[in-house]
Design a protein around this motif. Sequence first.
Motif, short mmCIF file in Angstrom:
data_model
loop_
_atom_site.label_atom_id
_atom_site.label_comp_id
_atom_site.label_asym_id
_atom_site.label_seq_id
_atom_site.Cartn_x
_atom_site.Cartn_y
_atom_site.Cartn_z
N LYS A 1 -3.57 -2.19 10.76
CA LYS A 1 -3.59 -3.64 11.40
C LYS A 1 -5.08 -3.80 11.72
CE LYS A 1 1.27 -4.09 12.56
NZ LYS A 1 2.09 -4.13 13.47
N SER A 2 -5.71 -3.10 12.20
CA SER A 2 -6.94 -3.09 12.92
C SER A 2 -8.16 -3.20 11.93
CB SER A 2 -7.35 -1.98 13.80
OG SER A 2 -7.71 -0.77 13.11
N GLY A 3 -7.72 -2.67 10.89
CA GLY A 3 -8.76 -2.84 9.52
C GLY A 3 -9.54 -1.45 9.22
N LYS A 4 -9.21 -0.50 10.22
CA LYS A 4 -9.90 0.73 10.18
C LYS A 4 -9.60 1.56 9.09
CE LYS A 4 -10.55 0.81 15.33
NZ LYS A 4 -10.36 1.85 16.47
N ALA A 5 -8.43 1.16 8.42
CA ALA A 5 -8.00 1.72 7.11
C ALA A 5 -7.16 0.64 6.15
CB ALA A 5 -6.82 3.03 7.31
N LYS A 6 -7.60 0.50 4.92
CA LYS A 6 -7.00 -0.66 4.28
C LYS A 6 -5.55 -0.19 3.82
CE LYS A 6 -11.60 -1.67 2.77
NZ LYS A 6 -12.69 -1.59 1.79
N SER A 7 -5.21 1.21 3.77
CA SER A 7 -4.25 1.51 3.14
C SER A 7 -3.79 2.95 4.10
CB SER A 7 -3.83 1.89 1.86
OG SER A 7 -4.01 0.68 0.97
#
Length: 271
Positions: free
Chosen positions: A126-132
Amino acid sequence: MTDTPALKFNDGRAIPQLGFGTYQIDNDKAAEAVRTALDVGYRLVDTAAIYGNEEGVGEGLQGRDDIWLTTKIWNESQGYDRAQRAMDKCLSRLGRDSVDLVLIHWPCPDKGLAVETWKALVDIRKSGKAKSIGVSNFRIRDLHDIIEATGVTPALNQIELHPTFQQRALRAEHEELGIITQSWSPLGQGKGIDNPTIAAIANETGRNAAAVILRWHLQHGLCTIPKASSREHIAANFEAFDFELGAEQIARIDALDDANGRIGPDPSKFS
């Protein structure tokens, strides 16, 4: 990432089907190995916190945001807060703001922290630090535990899988749940290359034994991440895209399956 076939995730993204594994590649050699792999044509690079080479991998990928990058949260970093902190450390070592995929490296059932760690990964996405987000070495029961607790299904489960340990029941569960199967140690740590059946098929196809095994993975719809350090072996593995195995050849490799063929740790005991 259009240079190689890709497999569709349950989150709508697509991962290259063949990637470059960096397990047991030293940090000071990782950058050169990664650059060689990219030059050969690989568009997926797999690393992990425990490999101790994230800095080198990040250096090798500098300026290449088009390359799929996977890393993993190690066992000692399980738990919600620890996993969040571990993710930040991974990104710092990699020199990145985000990765394409982060995995829980092992379920560690004795710790009882897989659900809390998975909740951390859900928020990391959710934070965008990992896309999946996904998992590694999870058994069927481990998968159901985290899915039932969060309502979020992993995009991928990276498991030991090679011709003499094919994990058919777990693969069938992945299919049912919509999880991509990714094979680690796809060549059986090199032992599969010396197998007489593989050698015979290599002779029939005029291809190297490693490419034959990797082609078997690809034709079964598996994603795989062979490790190699020399340019010769890195390129030889990539030859898996240059030919197809016949149904009879696939069946002969399928027949090599051994329920006792595990090489790595047993996920039910490893922590």
